[in-house]
Enzyme design. Structure first.
Site, PDB file in Angstrom:
ATOM      1  NE  ARG A  20      -1.962  -1.338   3.575  1.00  0.00           N
ATOM      2  CZ  ARG A  20      -2.196  -0.953   4.823  1.00  0.00           C
ATOM      3  NH1 ARG A  20      -3.257  -0.238   5.127  1.00  0.00           N
ATOM      4  NH2 ARG A  20      -1.355  -1.274   5.782  1.00  0.00           N
ATOM      5  CG  ASN A  38      -3.736  -4.361   3.730  1.00  0.00           C
ATOM      6  OD1 ASN A  38      -3.253  -4.311   2.611  1.00  0.00           O
ATOM      7  ND2 ASN A  38      -2.997  -4.347   4.822  1.00  0.00           N
TER       8      ASN A  38
END
Length: 102
Positions: A20, A38
């Site tokens: 990320r 996530n």
């Protein structure tokens, strides 16, 4: 200026490897807006908005990911070329710049 919008899902070994944060860094470098997070199914999902050529470059990054990641697939949940302002605003959910969500 026309902007493209993609909603994406990246599967593989993409959680616990800073995927990320590298995604955020790449999006910021390209000047994209959006977010990623996530997902409970062990994927990373998100939205990216920007000029067509920058979104294409971002998609290439997603297919590779950072060196610690192992990307199995990149699925486009949604792809809109020349997306309208209302559609973009709804997809960004108030995001400024490109954010990592929890």
């Amino acid at each position: 200026m026309s902007e493209d919008l993609i909603q994406f899902r990246v599967t593989g070994q993409v959680q616990g490897v800073n995927f990320r944060y590298y995604t955020q860094k790449e999006a910021q470098k390209l000047g994209l807006r959006g977010h990623c997070y996530n997902h409970d199914d062990s994927s990373v999902q998100g939205v990216a908005v920007g000029p067509e050529d920058k979104v294409k470059q971002f998609r290439l990054f997603l297919q590779k990911g950072p060196s610690a990641a192992e990307v199995h697939s990149v699925d486009l949940i949604k792809e809109c070329k020349g997306a309208g302002a209302d559609e973009i605003e709804k997809a960004l959910e108030g995001t400024k710049g490109f954010e990592v969500k929890r």
